[in-house]
Design an enzyme around this catalytic site. Structure first.
Site, short mmCIF file in Angstrom:
data_model
loop_
_atom_site.label_atom_id
_atom_site.label_comp_id
_atom_site.label_asym_id
_atom_site.label_seq_id
_atom_site.Cartn_x
_atom_site.Cartn_y
_atom_site.Cartn_z
N LYS A 13 0.83 -1.22 0.00
CA LYS A 13 0.00 0.00 0.00
C LYS A 13 0.86 1.27 0.00
CE LYS A 13 -2.44 -0.81 3.78
NZ LYS A 13 -1.89 -2.07 4.31
N ARG A 88 -10.45 0.65 8.36
CA ARG A 88 -10.09 -0.75 8.57
C ARG A 88 -11.27 -1.54 9.10
NH1 ARG A 88 -4.07 0.07 9.47
NH2 ARG A 88 -3.18 -1.97 9.76
N ARG A 127 10.43 -7.29 7.04
CA ARG A 127 10.37 -5.83 6.92
C ARG A 127 11.25 -5.17 7.98
NH1 ARG A 127 4.78 -2.76 5.65
NH2 ARG A 127 4.19 -3.10 7.79
N ARG A 160 9.97 -3.69 13.52
CA ARG A 160 8.88 -3.03 14.23
C ARG A 160 8.42 -3.91 15.39
NH1 ARG A 160 4.41 -0.73 10.08
NH2 ARG A 160 3.02 -1.67 11.60
N ARG A 171 -2.25 -9.61 13.69
CA ARG A 171 -2.66 -8.55 12.76
C ARG A 171 -3.34 -9.14 11.52
NH1 ARG A 171 2.62 -5.60 11.74
NH2 ARG A 171 1.42 -4.08 10.58
#
Ligand code: AMP
Length: 218
Positions: A13, A88, A127, A160, A171
């Protein structure tokens, strides 16, 4: 035009948003980034949001919407925006559409970047985030040219706190339960474009640009 980008975490995104900003001169509103910034503040709200994000859960609706509206007021615009990570949940979509309608604005297009869960999981655990400037990298698909330092600012690259395998699963489950229905919600309104997100960045962007032009949005 206002566009919302929907997709699992790490579905691309942010990367597509960056290109949309450049091509169409849109403003970029990234809900996760706004909330992460507040979570670093030394305040009750900051601490509350920090613990929610670290658990991989969602910030309560009312709080999220209030923060977003305040952000838009500071931005001083309600049109020509690309929203990443918002809405969301259906309740967020409904509340925000109501807010926009009062100002005679609307969400014109929802783009869903579709990717298999296994691919998203692989991307997420690889990531890395620059702790200084917030730029994101991926050890597999988008490594830093400066090794374990940020190639923009030299900052340290970190994982993260919500991207450990356990938190990632929380998530992704939340995406299925809460966000998947938002896709159907926009489809029923006739403003959804589903795009295969498992291709090169350039191919995905070309597809998105084509869908935008077919809808005469520019
Ligand atoms: P992201 O960077 O988009 O994955 O967002 C990071 C975290 O911010 C999420 O795991 C949530 O805790 C929170 N967050 C982001 N967007 C929303 C939203 N629309 N509603 C509630 N919480 C959100």
């Amino acid at each position: 035009m206002n566009i919302v980008l929907i997709g699992q975490p790490a579905s691309g995104k942010g990367t597509q948003a960056e290109k949309l900003v450049e091509k169409y001169g849109l403003a970029y509103v990234e809900m996760g980034g706004i909330l992460r910034k507040i979570s670093k503040e030394d305040s009750d709200l900051g601490r509350q949001i920090k613990s929610i994000i670290e658990e991989g859960k969602l910030v309560p609706d009312q709080m999220t919407i209030e923060i977003l509206i305040k952000h838009l007021e500071n931005l001083n615009r309600l049109d020509g925006i690309i929203f990443d990570g918002f809405p969301r949940m259906i309740t967020q979509a409904e509340a925000f559409e109501k807010y926009l309608a009062e100002k005679e604005k609307k969400i014109d297009l929802a783009i869903y970047l579709d990717l298999p869960r296994e691919e998203v999981f692989k991307r997420l655990v690889n990531r890395r985030l620059c702790e200084k400037c917030g730029k994101t990298f991926n050890l597999l698909t988008k490594p830093s040219q400066a090794g374990d330092l940020c190639d923009s600012c030299g900052g340290k690259l970190v994982v993260r706190s919500d991207e450990t395998p356990e938190k990632v699963n929380v998530r992704l489950d939340l995406f299925e339960q809460q966000t998947r229905p938002v896709i159907e919600y926009f489809a029923q309104k006739g403003i959804l474009e589903k795009v295969d997100g498992n291709r090169s960045i350039e191919d995905i962007f070309a597809e998105i640009a084509l869908r935008i032009s077919r809808r005469n949005l520019v």
